[in-house]
Design a protein around this motif. Structure first.
Motif, PDB file in Angstrom:
ATOM      1  N   GLN A 317       9.911  -6.733  -3.099  1.00  0.00           N
ATOM      2  CA  GLN A 317       8.647  -7.077  -2.695  1.00  0.00           C
ATOM      3  C   GLN A 317       8.101  -6.182  -1.814  1.00  0.00           C
ATOM      4  OE1 GLN A 317      11.361  -9.030  -2.891  1.00  0.00           O
ATOM      5  NE2 GLN A 317      10.973 -10.458  -4.342  1.00  0.00           N
ATOM      6  N   ALA A 318       9.012  -5.439  -0.902  1.00  0.00           N
ATOM      7  CA  ALA A 318       8.282  -4.790   0.179  1.00  0.00           C
ATOM      8  C   ALA A 318       8.006  -3.268  -0.339  1.00  0.00           C
ATOM      9  CB  ALA A 318       9.393  -4.496   1.051  1.00  0.00           C
ATOM     10  N   LEU A 319       8.019  -2.941  -1.655  1.00  0.00           N
ATOM     11  CA  LEU A 319       7.683  -1.462  -2.022  1.00  0.00           C
ATOM     12  C   LEU A 319       6.354  -1.525  -2.409  1.00  0.00           C
ATOM     13  CD1 LEU A 319      10.814  -1.090  -4.400  1.00  0.00           C
ATOM     14  CD2 LEU A 319      10.678  -0.249  -2.389  1.00  0.00           C
ATOM     15  N   GLY A 320       5.868  -0.319  -2.271  1.00  0.00           N
ATOM     16  CA  GLY A 320       4.241   0.121  -3.298  1.00  0.00           C
ATOM     17  C   GLY A 320       3.361  -0.824  -2.204  1.00  0.00           C
ATOM     18  N   MET A 321       2.206  -0.838  -2.975  1.00  0.00           N
ATOM     19  CA  MET A 321       1.188  -1.494  -2.100  1.00  0.00           C
ATOM     20  C   MET A 321       1.242  -3.115  -1.859  1.00  0.00           C
ATOM     21  SD  MET A 321      -2.171   0.630  -3.752  1.00  0.00           S
ATOM     22  CE  MET A 321      -1.653   0.009  -5.324  1.00  0.00           C
ATOM     23  N   GLY A 322       1.774  -3.606  -2.964  1.00  0.00           N
ATOM     24  CA  GLY A 322       2.369  -5.126  -2.727  1.00  0.00           C
ATOM     25  C   GLY A 322       1.177  -6.007  -3.003  1.00  0.00           C
ATOM     26  N   TYR A 323      -0.097  -5.717  -3.750  1.00  0.00           N
ATOM     27  CA  TYR A 323      -1.114  -6.486  -4.099  1.00  0.00           C
ATOM     28  C   TYR A 323      -0.846  -7.513  -4.836  1.00  0.00           C
ATOM     29  CZ  TYR A 323      -4.276  -3.050  -1.529  1.00  0.00           C
ATOM     30  OH  TYR A 323      -4.505  -2.347  -0.943  1.00  0.00           O
ATOM     31  N   GLY A 324       0.182  -7.173  -6.073  1.00  0.00           N
ATOM     32  CA  GLY A 324       0.644  -8.212  -7.150  1.00  0.00           C
ATOM     33  C   GLY A 324       1.264  -9.118  -6.735  1.00  0.00           C
ATOM     34  N   TRP A 325       2.202  -9.087  -5.362  1.00  0.00           N
ATOM     35  CA  TRP A 325       2.932 -10.243  -4.802  1.00  0.00           C
ATOM     36  C   TRP A 325       1.972 -10.887  -4.126  1.00  0.00           C
ATOM     37  CZ3 TRP A 325       7.109 -10.936  -6.719  1.00  0.00           C
ATOM     38  CH2 TRP A 325       8.054  -9.826  -6.987  1.00  0.00           C
TER      39      TRP A 325
END
Length: 699
Positions: A317-325
């Motif tokens: 969950q700490a990867l990428g941009m994180g907008y999906g989470w």
């Protein structure tokens, strides 16, 4: 209108400078409508290219190589189900991919454009304050390097690169159009707002951000109108390609309807303020650690990428941009996430963002900041739900306000961030509780900021140093200091003749004026010396003169003139007639640094204080009445003041008197006048008059 007339019109249009009325001037507004449109078009196209590059890199590196795609927000084709990381084809490959992506990004940045390191917004802010141009290669390098960083799992946002892409174009456009130094800064700031407003589909918030993000405690008001125009153009271009829906989908009928809930938002504001401080200090702490490492700069992002990949094996969950989470956390999906993940995710996101960008990688810090804030709100709701009464039935309100509060406070852009998040969620109803949370978070943050290039106020910025350090200069016009034109050259004069005249008049340079009386260039002794001496008797002035001439208008202020002269490193410039876009460029006189300093000293030494008037077209003059002056011992109705002059107040000792016709002015009184600009000189002559002293008999 033929082509040459159009070119002439555009050239003179873009050389219109700010006046006292600024955007109230139709011509100045037309100029910025055209410039903002160009910046907005590039911002929209740049946002499309960057968005597509991120998704291509994500699909290739994470999707094809690893077999895992993180969730995305509803407005960007959000997945209906959250994929388990360990159900991916090759999850063990994640550290390899994050390391490889960070290394590629580092090699691109440090070999092609080292200034593209880190988050681009800070670099754009620094360019604004320092008046530096952004190199043409920066936008492309930033786009590619950031897309690779984010697409391989690096924790970064897309606002910094989007801002630097359009800000870079604004800087390039300013160079092409030869805008003056203040307009160059406005163009750059306009690019920041247009790029962010476009890629976040938040045109209003992006425009306000352009004015707010430059300072900790101030606003660059002059950028708002150009940024509004550019931001809506950029948003329209990007929206026509990507769709018009907000990035995040929120539950229906979401609204603030319970005043007692404000207590919870107070607590949320405190939490966001504290986590904001941790985000800033943690991010720059990691950055300083990497700066101290005695390793090649291009290699350091690889270390950060490896550590991010290892963290991602435990907490993807700490990867990428994180907008999906964030999207998942706004609804029932929050309850499906393990509690330990929700509790640790804000801290893990701070760590991975510092490792991804602080190591020298390329990407923004705005997006991760909003994800951290959103997850703080989600965590607060999850811990308090079913425990405390009166909480919202869904976590979405806390997630939305958390995004606003954390980054609005630590970025010192509370108004802009609130508007942006409201536009990104398509929900304005949470602005009321957000004001409480954002205000508290901002107070807790104090002087700490995520953008180290911010300065406290306009007075601390080189962009306004002359204007605010020497406020008197901003009240004086070029017309008052300029000198008459004593010498001029014609384009067809021989250089040998011009050389003799320059020597006789001891002048460093002279305007070149054609038969119609229009300014066509400037010839200096340095221009003549570039021509071999034996050729000067056969060569003409128009062969040696330079056409890129700094000019001023009579109503320009002296602070603008002094900054223009110092920026161009010249000692003088012609003053031209400001009438009409296609009218004559007739030379009215010359203005030099010496003239400005002379008028400044002369004005300071007078026992007269000059201020801007409250009414446009007027100035305020404050002077101490001395014996022998026209006003001394005279009632106002008998004072025979110059026309268009009004006595505003009389200060006698510590007493303030409001003038009447019967008021008698006494020596020692401090009198404030309001006078029209055209009648100011008459008032100065009136005040300078003294009666001849009466001598005793026999002297």
């Amino acid at each position: 209108m033929n082509a040459s007339a159009i070119v002439t019109f555009l050239r003179r249009l873009f050389h219109i400078r700010r006046g006292r009325r600024s955007f109230e001037s139709p011509r100045y507004l037309l100029k910025w409508l055209l410039i903002s449109t160009l910046i907005g078009l590039v911002a929209g196209v740049g946002a499309i290219a960057f968005y597509a590059a991120i998704h291509f890199a994500t699909d290739f590196f994470l999707g094809r190589l690893i077999g895992y795609l993180p969730p995305s927000p509803a407005g960007e084709g959000g997945q209906t189900t959250v994929m388990s990381f360990w159900s991916a084809t090759r999850p063990w490959l994640l550290p390899v991919v994050t390391t490889l992506g960070a290394l590629i990004s580092g090699i691109i940045v440090f070999n092609l454009a080292p200034e593209a390191e880190g988050h681009g917004t800070d670099a754009a802010i620094a360019a604004f304050h320092e008046g530096k141009a952004i190199r043409a290669r920066i936008p492309l390098v930033k786009l590619v390097a950031s897309a690779i960083t984010i697409g391989t799992g690096g924790s970064a946002g897309r606002e910094g690169p989007a801002a630097q892409i359009s800000a870079g174009f604004g800087s390039i456009l300013a160079n092409v159009l030869r805008l003056d130094v203040q307009d160059r800064r406005i163009a750059l700031a306009t690019g920041i707002g247009a790029g962010i407003g476009a890629i976040f589909r938040a045109p209003l918030g992006g425009a306000i951000l352009a004015a707010e993000i430059l300072y900790k405690d101030d606003l660059e008001v002059e950028t708002i109108i150009p940024a509004l125009m550019a931001s809506i153009i950029g948003y329209s271009v990007f929206g026509a390609w990507s769709g018009w829906q907000p990035i995040f989908a929120t539950p229906p009928n979401l609204a603030f309807t319970s005043p007692p809930q404000l207590l919870y938002y107070v607590v949320l504001g405190v939490l966001c303020g504290l986590l904001g401080l941790l985000y800033a200090r943690g991010f720059y702490g990691i950055t300083h650690i990497f700066h101290r490492l005695k390793l090649p700069k291009w290699f350091k992002p690889g270390i950060g990428g490896l550590l991010v990949g290892l963290i991602g094996l435990v907490m993807p969950q700490a990867l990428g941009m994180g907008y999906g989470w964030v999207q998942v956390s706004m609804g029932a999906g929050l309850l499906s996430l393990p509690l330990w993940v929700i509790l640790l995710l804000p801290f893990a996101k701070i760590l991975t963002t510092g490792l991804s960008i602080g190591s020298g990688g390329s990407g923004g810090i705005f997006g991760p900041g909003m994800v951290i804030g959103g997850m703080v709100g989600a965590c607060f709701w999850r811990l308090c739900y079913h425990v405390f009464p009166g909480l919202p039935a869904t976590p979405a309100p806390f997630v939305i306000v958390g995004m606003m509060a954390l980054f609005g406070g630590i970025a010192h852009a509370p108004l802009a961030v609130m508007l942006m998040v409201a536009e990104m969620t398509g929900n304005l109803s949470m602005l009321a509780p957000a004001m409480i949370a954002v205000g508290i978070a901002t107070i807790l943050v104090g002087g700490t900021t995520m953008y180290t290039s911010q300065v406290p106020t306009r007075a601390d910025s080189p962009a306004h140093r002359l204007q605010l350090s020497f406020p008197l200069l901003s009240t004086l016009s070029v017309q008052k200091a300029m000198q008459p034109l004593m010498l001029r050259f014609a384009p067809g004069q021989f250089l040998s003749q011009a050389e003799v005249l320059l020597g006789q008049h001891k002048a460093s340079g002279v305007p070149v004026i054609d038969q119609a009386g229009n300014l066509v260039g400037v010839l200096t002794m340095a221009d003549i010396e570039r021509i071999p001496r034996e050729e000067r008797a056969q060569r003409f002035v128009n062969e040696a003169m330079h056409n890129d001439v700094l000019t001023f208008y009579p109503d320009d202020t002296l602070d603008e003139a002094l900054e223009g002269l110092s920026t161009r490193r010249v000692s003088w410039a012609p003053v031209i007639d400001a009438e009409g876009l296609t009218g004559d460029r007739s030379v009215l006189g010359l203005i030099s640094v010496a003239d400005i300093v002379h008028l400044y000293r002369e004005t300071v030494t007078k026992d007269v204080r000059r201020m801007r008037g409250l009414v446009e077209g007027t100035v305020m003059i404050e002077t101490t009445i001395e014996p022998g002056m026209h006003l001394a011992g005279v009632a106002l109705r008998e004072a025979q003041l110059p026309p268009e002059t009004l006595v505003v107040s009389i200060r006698r000792s510590s007493e303030l008197l409001f003038p009447r016709g019967s008021s008698v002015i006494e020596p020692g009184d401090v009198v404030t006048f309001m006078v029209s600009i055209k009648a100011e000189e008459q008032l100065h002559r009136y005040l300078a008059w003294r009666e001849a002293p009466v001598l005793p008999a026999g002297d």
